[in-house]
Design an enzyme around this catalytic site. Sequence first.
Site, PDB file in Angstrom:
ATOM      1  N   ASP A   1      28.089 -72.916 -58.016  1.00  0.00           N
ATOM      2  CA  ASP A   1      29.424 -72.377 -57.716  1.00  0.00           C
ATOM      3  C   ASP A   1      29.906 -72.886 -56.358  1.00  0.00           C
ATOM      4  OD1 ASP A   1      27.712 -70.836 -56.192  1.00  0.00           O
ATOM      5  OD2 ASP A   1      28.638 -68.914 -56.702  1.00  0.00           O
ATOM      6  N   SER A   2      29.044 -73.645 -55.668  1.00  0.00           N
ATOM      7  CA  SER A   2      29.481 -74.376 -54.471  1.00  0.00           C
ATOM      8  C   SER A   2      30.641 -75.310 -54.824  1.00  0.00           C
ATOM      9  CB  SER A   2      28.318 -75.172 -53.874  1.00  0.00           C
ATOM     10  OG  SER A   2      27.692 -75.952 -54.861  1.00  0.00           O
TER      11      SER A   2
ATOM     12  N   ASP B   1      25.749 -72.113 -62.630  1.00  0.00           N
ATOM     13  CA  ASP B   1      25.810 -70.879 -61.839  1.00  0.00           C
ATOM     14  C   ASP B   1      26.717 -69.849 -62.501  1.00  0.00           C
ATOM     15  OD1 ASP B   1      24.447 -70.217 -59.513  1.00  0.00           O
ATOM     16  OD2 ASP B   1      25.622 -71.591 -58.280  1.00  0.00           O
TER      17      ASP B   1
ATOM     18  N   LYS C   1      22.130 -69.615 -63.597  1.00  0.00           N
ATOM     19  CA  LYS C   1      21.522 -69.130 -62.353  1.00  0.00           C
ATOM     20  C   LYS C   1      22.339 -67.945 -61.868  1.00  0.00           C
ATOM     21  CE  LYS C   1      21.853 -71.388 -58.176  1.00  0.00           C
ATOM     22  NZ  LYS C   1      22.608 -70.406 -57.363  1.00  0.00           N
TER      23      LYS C   1
ATOM     24  N   GLU D   1      22.468 -64.965 -58.480  1.00  0.00           N
ATOM     25  CA  GLU D   1      21.944 -64.548 -57.187  1.00  0.00           C
ATOM     26  C   GLU D   1      21.355 -63.148 -57.302  1.00  0.00           C
ATOM     27  OE1 GLU D   1      24.859 -65.113 -54.087  1.00  0.00           O
ATOM     28  OE2 GLU D   1      25.184 -67.200 -54.652  1.00  0.00           O
TER      29      GLU D   1
ATOM     30  N   GLU E   1      16.912 -69.860 -50.571  1.00  0.00           N
ATOM     31  CA  GLU E   1      17.886 -70.490 -49.664  1.00  0.00           C
ATOM     32  C   GLU E   1      17.831 -69.875 -48.265  1.00  0.00           C
ATOM     33  OE1 GLU E   1      21.885 -70.869 -51.186  1.00  0.00           O
ATOM     34  OE2 GLU E   1      22.631 -71.633 -49.257  1.00  0.00           O
TER      35      GLU E   1
HETATM   36  O1  KIV Z   1      26.037 -73.206 -55.620  1.00  0.00           O
HETATM   37  C1  KIV Z   1      25.134 -73.963 -55.253  1.00  0.00           C
HETATM   38  O2  KIV Z   1      25.333 -75.161 -55.045  1.00  0.00           O
HETATM   39  C2  KIV Z   1      23.816 -73.393 -55.044  1.00  0.00           C
HETATM   40  C3  KIV Z   1      22.791 -74.265 -54.414  1.00  0.00           C
HETATM   41  C4  KIV Z   1      23.095 -74.444 -52.998  1.00  0.00           C
HETATM   42  C5  KIV Z   1      21.419 -73.775 -54.641  1.00  0.00           C
HETATM   43  O3  KIV Z   1      23.587 -72.264 -55.355  1.00  0.00           O
END
Ligand code: KIV
Length: 272
Positions: free
Chosen positions: A50-51, A89, A119, A121, A188
Amino acid sequence: MSSHTQSVKRLTAPEIYARKGQTPLVCLTAYSAPMAEILDEACDILLVGDSVGMVVHGLPSTIGVTMEMMILHGQAVMRGAKKAFVVVDMPFGSYEAGPEQAFANAVRILKETGAQAVKLESGPTVHDTISYLTQRGIPVMGHVGLRPQAVNVDGGFKAKGRTQAERDKVLQEARDSDAAGAFAIVVEGVAADLAGEITAAVKAPTIGIGASAACDGQILVVDDMLGQFDWSPKFVRRYAALRETISEAAEGYAKDVRARDFPAPQETYFAK
Ligand code: KIV
């Protein structure tokens, strides 16, 4: 049959789980089809993080990222990657209400993108949610330590584990994700000793970002690794200087266009 044959070539969640303590897992983020195609050969895992909200869309944090954005970028990455295991994510607000909300959104992500895992959190419901999803056929990657989606409660992107209480919390969240069936856990922004403690405490491979070489694998945001930004965190190693390369290319193009040097005859169509 052909799509079944194609999916067999990809790495699987059990194969990744089995890499605990073996050759480190190589992971990068990817958001587009052409980039996924380039990264595919070198990487075990591509994360549609989600970055993407910050890296591609210029958002100040990942809070504004939507399911639609994750699905669109997930579809693009799946078109480009043929071998790597692709994880998408779950964006902020798509899973925290509880296991059933998480299940509905995770199913949508897997069905609409073709990716193999999601994924999420960690948080207070992490054990119940991961366990609910894994028992229903959805491989889940956990994420502990610095949690970018917690930026508003944390008051910024802050490394974790500076106090004993915080260390215990991060370690417990990793243990919970592991016990709930996560096939891998992103760690992280924690100090090396805590990363080592987590890695020793869980059966799933840990994938570090700003979490030292103690982890079972490493992940970086691809644009950081390629040097596309003028600033990057201490834990990033730049393997290219894309910002300079792109900037020089744009300057060269602008100069040629202004001088009427581009397009030249070899770049021009002529009537026969
Ligand atoms: O969103 C993302 O890119 C991440 C990574 C930094 C692990 O969660």
